[in-house]
Design an enzyme around this catalytic site. Structure first.
Site, mmCIF file in Angstrom:
data_model
loop_
_atom_site.group_PDB
_atom_site.id
_atom_site.type_symbol
_atom_site.label_atom_id
_atom_site.label_comp_id
_atom_site.label_asym_id
_atom_site.label_seq_id
_atom_site.Cartn_x
_atom_site.Cartn_y
_atom_site.Cartn_z
ATOM 1 N N GLY A 55 0.832 -1.200 0.000
ATOM 2 C CA GLY A 55 0.000 0.000 0.000
ATOM 3 C C GLY A 55 0.866 1.249 0.000
ATOM 4 C CB SER A 56 -0.016 4.743 0.622
ATOM 5 O OG SER A 56 -0.536 4.671 1.933
ATOM 6 C CB ALA A 81 1.010 7.784 4.384
ATOM 7 C CD GLU A 98 7.430 -5.489 -1.670
ATOM 8 O OE1 GLU A 98 7.804 -4.560 -2.413
ATOM 9 O OE2 GLU A 98 8.161 -6.412 -1.305
ATOM 10 C CB CYS A 135 3.078 0.073 -7.068
ATOM 11 S SG CYS A 135 3.369 -1.559 -7.765
#
Ligand code: NAD
Length: 470
Positions: free
Chosen positions: A229-230, A232, A251, A285
């Protein structure tokens, strides 16, 4: 068969509503209409799923790797048999075309076949010792209970990349899909059980990241958190799970660059740039969100790219919130084409090309995760490489050139986990490790045999053949 209208969790092999009975609405990105309601899980649901995984794991780990691989193969075969159904669900919940969704179903199947084959290849090592009469073996052992938290962008491959190696390695898992892709996650969880995975080995907990995520990440009974995911969210997970010394694999995002040199085949460079920037509505991504072009071919490349972008058929972005976020970030940017919402229901952004963005600008360094790419003009390869590396991310990269020397110099010096010469910025195949450097991850590689390192720990056994000689 269409997705059910009410999507539940899968705990201990059975469908289960959220403990509190709460639900949220999931809408179709293509037109904003209601697709289904979804279990809005919280701490109690996570606890039940983690407990089910903990109960199921020892017996599952006691099966041989060959047997576990056979179960993964059965799941892959079942998914192949139902690829149209799986793709239809994904297409509806994400808005992507059936063609893309079918390709993703097939990629998930291939991952299953690759992982299943590891059942007869789960190699360890043997070594000698400095001490005589001693042999040392190193074997892979399961980690225990794994939390698998994934993004919405390519749901079936995202589940397959984590769940197949996780269970194959003898772990039990709790899959937390994105709140945007609940129907494919339910389909996947049920398919796994129908194909022979024992109850409790793979549980699915639906819900919002902010509600179902923290209890999973913080559970003392979760030994490994594997997240896609992101950056953050990844940073937060790293702090919380790392704080209690769990194994953490992250990742994360990318701001991937594709370089076009003055000796590039411009037709191919334009085609690859369009596909890399705009396929799956830029929600990859590995998307090429930065196009770095030599000065002498800049205008020609830009004109062809803009023409291509205007004709490009892309899908909607995943949510209204995502669309609004991207539009806000584009505010004030010099847009060569796109930059606006399409005049139709749903969350559609026209394929967008931006120019004249300073390297350190917000737009240059933040991942937008939408159909937006930025054009940069450079004098030569050194300036291109410096610009490409001037990024917090380092996932994938590409260069278009006829020069072997340029290609090799780029491959040597670019800060990225993947380099492509004369192609697009793309992901991986099942037998290739995938992951990035800098803020694109924490050094793990998924897919390939590299994934086994995520889902196992090494155990070293010292064997003294003749104790009298020890
Ligand atoms: P996201 O970080 O918003 O969400 C990812 C997952 O984390 C979702 O399941 C979400 O519900 C969950 N989550 C959110 N907050 C959480 C919390 N506090 N605790 C636990 N879980 C939480 O990302 P997204 O918008 O779904 O996906 C886009 C991002 O994923 C992009 O940055 C993209 O580059 C990245 N991505 C990376 C790869 C890779 O292999 N490197 C692949 C696909 C996507």
């Amino acid at each position: 068969m269409p997705a059910p209208s009410d999507i539940q969790n899968v705990v201990d092999g059975r469908a289960a509503p959220a403990a509190g009975g709460e639900r949220f609405e999931k809408r179709r990105p293509a037109d904003g209409s209601l697709l289904c309601t979804v279990a809005r899980s919280g701490a109690a649901d996570v606890a039940a799923a983690v407990a089910a995984a903990g109960r199921a794991q020892p017996a599952w780990a006691a099966r041989t790797p060959v047997e576990r691989g056979e179960v993964v193969r059965e799941i892959a075969l079942a998914l192949r048999a139902r690829r149209e159904e799986a793709a239809a669900i994904v297409s509806e919940e994400t808005g992507k075309s059936m063609e893309l969704a079918l390709g993703e179903a097939d990629a998930a199947v291939e991952m299953g076949f690759f992982v299943a084959g590891e059942g007869r290849r789960l190699y360890g090592r043997t070594t000698t010792s400095a001490m005589p009469n001693r042999t040392v073996t190193a074997t892979r052992r399961p980690v225990g209970v794994a939390a698998l938290i994934v993004s919405f962008n390519t749901p079936l491959p995202n589940y397959a990349w984590k769940a197949f190696p996780a269970v194959f390695c003898g772990n039990a898992a709790v899959l937390k899909p994105s709140e945007h892709t609940p129907a494919s996650a339910l389909f996947f969880g049920e398919l796994c059980h129908e194909a022979g995975l024992p109850a409790g080995v793979l549980n699915v907990v639906q819900g919002f990241g902010s509600e179902a995520g923290p209890p999973l990440v913080e559970s003392p009974d979760v030994d490994l958190v594997s997240f896609t995911g992101s950056a953050a969210t990844g940073r937060w997970i790293n702090e919380r799970a790392g704080g209690r010394l769990a194994k953490v694999c992250l990742e994360l995002g990318g701001k991937n660059a594709l370089v076009v040199c003055d000796d590039a085949d411009l037709d191919r460079a334009v085609d690859w740039s369009l596909a890399s920037a705009f396929s799956n509505a830029g929600q990859r991504c590995a998307a090429a969100s930065r196009l770095v072009v030599f000065d002498t071919v800049y205008e020609e490349f830009r004109d062809r790219l803009v023409a291509g972008a205007r004709a490009y058929e892309t899908g909607p972005v995943i949510s209204e919130r995502s669309l609004d976020r991207i539009l806000a970030l584009l505010d004030g940017a010099r847009v060569a084409t796109g930059g606006e919402r399409l005049d139709r229901a749903g969350w559609w952004l026209a394929p967008t090309v931006v120019e004249d963005v300073p390297a350190g600008d917000n737009l240059s360094s933040n991942e937008l995760f939408g159909p937006v790419t930025i054009l940069y003009r450079v004098r030569d390869l050194e300036e291109a490489i410096a610009l490409v590396n001037d990024s917090p991310y380092g996932l994938t990269s590409a260069i278009h050139t006829a020069s072997l020397h340029r290609a090799m110099h780029f491959a040597e010096t670019v800060q990225a986990g993947v380099v492509v010469v004369n192609g697009g910025t793309h992901g991986s195949e099942p037998h290739m490790g995938f992951g990035g450097v800098k803020q694109s991850g924490t050094g793990w590689r998924e897919a390939g045999v590299e994934a086994l390192d995520v889902y196992t720990d090494w155990k070293y056994v010292n064997l003294i053949a003749d104790p009298a000689k020890a």
